[in-house]
Design a protein around this motif. Structure first.
Motif, PDB file in Angstrom:
ATOM      1  N   TRP A 172      32.230  32.204  42.549  1.00  0.00           N
ATOM      2  CA  TRP A 172      32.403  33.637  42.396  1.00  0.00           C
ATOM      3  C   TRP A 172      32.483  33.933  40.896  1.00  0.00           C
ATOM      4  O   TRP A 172      32.974  33.125  40.115  1.00  0.00           O
ATOM      5  CB  TRP A 172      33.677  34.109  43.089  1.00  0.00           C
TER       6      TRP A 172
ATOM      7  N   GLU B   7      25.448  32.285  41.659  1.00  0.00           N
ATOM      8  CA  GLU B   7      26.444  33.362  41.764  1.00  0.00           C
ATOM      9  C   GLU B   7      25.766  34.638  42.225  1.00  0.00           C
ATOM     10  O   GLU B   7      24.530  34.758  42.192  1.00  0.00           O
ATOM     11  CB  GLU B   7      27.180  33.582  40.442  1.00  0.00           C
TER      12      GLU B   7
ATOM     13  N   VAL C 212      35.439  39.618  43.485  1.00  0.00           N
ATOM     14  CA  VAL C 212      36.084  38.683  44.413  1.00  0.00           C
ATOM     15  C   VAL C 212      37.241  37.958  43.744  1.00  0.00           C
ATOM     16  O   VAL C 212      38.341  37.869  44.305  1.00  0.00           O
ATOM     17  CB  VAL C 212      35.052  37.668  44.965  1.00  0.00           C
TER      18      VAL C 212
ATOM     19  N   LEU D 273      34.408  39.336  53.984  1.00  0.00           N
ATOM     20  CA  LEU D 273      34.807  38.309  53.023  1.00  0.00           C
ATOM     21  C   LEU D 273      35.198  37.024  53.747  1.00  0.00           C
ATOM     22  O   LEU D 273      34.819  35.925  53.331  1.00  0.00           O
ATOM     23  CB  LEU D 273      35.970  38.809  52.172  1.00  0.00           C
TER      24      LEU D 273
ATOM     25  N   GLU E 127      29.036  41.184  45.058  1.00  0.00           N
ATOM     26  CA  GLU E 127      30.429  40.774  45.234  1.00  0.00           C
ATOM     27  C   GLU E 127      31.289  41.966  45.661  1.00  0.00           C
ATOM     28  O   GLU E 127      32.191  41.830  46.489  1.00  0.00           O
ATOM     29  CB  GLU E 127      30.976  40.168  43.946  1.00  0.00           C
ATOM     30  N   ARG E 128      31.004  43.123  45.096  1.00  0.00           N
ATOM     31  CA  ARG E 128      31.786  44.309  45.445  1.00  0.00           C
ATOM     32  C   ARG E 128      31.612  44.645  46.921  1.00  0.00           C
ATOM     33  O   ARG E 128      32.572  45.033  47.603  1.00  0.00           O
ATOM     34  CB  ARG E 128      31.348  45.482  44.563  1.00  0.00           C
TER      35      ARG E 128
ATOM     36  N   VAL F 190      30.945  42.446  49.295  1.00  0.00           N
ATOM     37  CA  VAL F 190      31.628  41.413  50.084  1.00  0.00           C
ATOM     38  C   VAL F 190      33.124  41.676  50.146  1.00  0.00           C
ATOM     39  O   VAL F 190      33.745  41.599  51.212  1.00  0.00           O
ATOM     40  CB  VAL F 190      31.359  40.011  49.485  1.00  0.00           C
ATOM     41  N   VAL F 191      33.720  42.003  49.011  1.00  0.00           N
ATOM     42  CA  VAL F 191      35.175  42.131  48.959  1.00  0.00           C
ATOM     43  C   VAL F 191      35.669  43.464  49.513  1.00  0.00           C
ATOM     44  O   VAL F 191      36.863  43.627  49.792  1.00  0.00           O
ATOM     45  CB  VAL F 191      35.659  41.927  47.500  1.00  0.00           C
TER      46      VAL F 191
ATOM     47  N   PHE G  64      40.187  40.182  43.312  1.00  0.00           N
ATOM     48  CA  PHE G  64      40.922  40.292  44.578  1.00  0.00           C
ATOM     49  C   PHE G  64      41.793  39.057  44.801  1.00  0.00           C
ATOM     50  O   PHE G  64      42.964  39.167  45.186  1.00  0.00           O
ATOM     51  CB  PHE G  64      39.935  40.463  45.732  1.00  0.00           C
ATOM     52  N   PHE G  65      41.229  37.870  44.547  1.00  0.00           N
ATOM     53  CA  PHE G  65      41.999  36.638  44.757  1.00  0.00           C
ATOM     54  C   PHE G  65      43.202  36.571  43.818  1.00  0.00           C
ATOM     55  O   PHE G  65      44.290  36.150  44.218  1.00  0.00           O
ATOM     56  CB  PHE G  65      41.094  35.419  44.580  1.00  0.00           C
TER      57      PHE G  65
ATOM     58  N   ARG H 113      37.408  43.002  54.322  1.00  0.00           N
ATOM     59  CA  ARG H 113      38.058  41.687  54.404  1.00  0.00           C
ATOM     60  C   ARG H 113      37.472  40.828  55.518  1.00  0.00           C
ATOM     61  O   ARG H 113      37.468  39.605  55.430  1.00  0.00           O
ATOM     62  CB  ARG H 113      39.572  41.826  54.598  1.00  0.00           C
TER      63      ARG H 113
ATOM     64  N   ILE I 201      33.443  33.312  53.413  1.00  0.00           N
ATOM     65  CA  ILE I 201      34.166  32.082  53.095  1.00  0.00           C
ATOM     66  C   ILE I 201      33.909  31.026  54.170  1.00  0.00           C
ATOM     67  O   ILE I 201      33.721  29.844  53.864  1.00  0.00           O
ATOM     68  CB  ILE I 201      35.670  32.367  52.950  1.00  0.00           C
TER      69      ILE I 201
END
Length: 244
Positions: free
Chosen positions: A150, A77, A156, A93, A83-84, A86-87, A159-160, A90, A97
């Motif tokens: 994640w 992970e 992330v 992100l 992660e912040r 990446v997200v 966000f999802f 967009r 993916i």
């Protein structure tokens, strides 16, 4: 991070794989066998000596470094900060993916509105974040493990949950090859890990099939997204109806 000891260990493994003994290596290097043994035992040798050993192995330092990198433990992970990052974008992100799905650079360009230079820049960001190792000709190696996920409550997944889950479940799941099942019941709590293991195998089967079908013509493929989950849960509006 790799160390000199790791490099020496890889050199030893390469010599063993090639069937080259210390005596044979010493003859190639013009050294005494005892000196070669001492050099490997102490783990101290100049770059010029490493280059000479690489020549005996018919490889080079760059290839040796790649093999060393391949041996480094893959992360499961990212940190909150990674992660912040990446997200926050967009397009970054989406590139992440795609990389986790092991799409090629050409597939990303063909499928999404990226310009080549922009996509290279995004892959460089993913390299700096530790998700991939970007290589020549825009090829890359994943630096995350097969069990990567994640962070459950990280940026992330937040966000999802807010943006992706409602959009996903808004569909009717009534198209060809689609299905939605909601199964509720009470089972022996000791069996929950067994069902989770089955779900994990199903997800792994799906991922392997994705990789196996990457070379199929585009008109023979269709994108699908599988969501697997299991939790001890009662729908919010029902909770106040339950007896204590």
């Amino acid at each position: 991070m790799s160390t000199t000891a790791d490099l020496i260990r890889v050199l030893k493994a390469e010599l063993k794989s090639a069937g080259i003994t210390y005596a044979a290596l010493a003859a190639q290097l013009g050294m005494a066998e005892s000196s070669v043994k001492r050099m490997f035992a102490q783990g101290d040798m100049p770059l010029s000596r490493i280059d000479a050993i690489c020549r005996v192995l018919r490889t080079d330092f760059a290839e040796l470094s790649r093999r060393l990198a391949d041996e480094q433990p893959a992360r499961t992970e990212l940190t909150q900060e990674q992660e912040r990052a990446v997200v926050a974008d967009r397009r970054l992100l989406l590139a992440a993916i795609c990389c986790l799905s092991q799409w090629t650079f050409e597939q990303m360009l063909a499928s999404y509105r990226y310009e080549p230079a922009e996509l290279v820049g995004l892959l460089l960001q993913l390299d700096r974040l530790g998700i991939i190792e970007l290589r020549e000709h825009n090829r890359y190696r994943l630096k995350v493990s097969k069990t990567f996920r994640w962070r459950p409550h990280g940026p992330v997944m937040q966000f999802f949950r807010a943006e992706v889950v409602p959009d996903y479940f808004r569909g009717g799941f009534d198209g060809e090859g689609e299905q939605l099942m909601l199964v509720h019941g009470e089972i022996n709590r000791a069996l929950a890990p067994v069902f989770n293991e089955r779900l994990a195998r199903l997800g792994a089967d799906f991922a392997r099939q994705h990789l196996a079908d990457q070379r199929l013509p585009e008109d023979q493929k269709q994108p699908f997204t599988m969501v697997l989950g299991m939790r001890s849960w009662l729908f919010g509006p029902f909770r106040d109806l339950r007896r204590p």
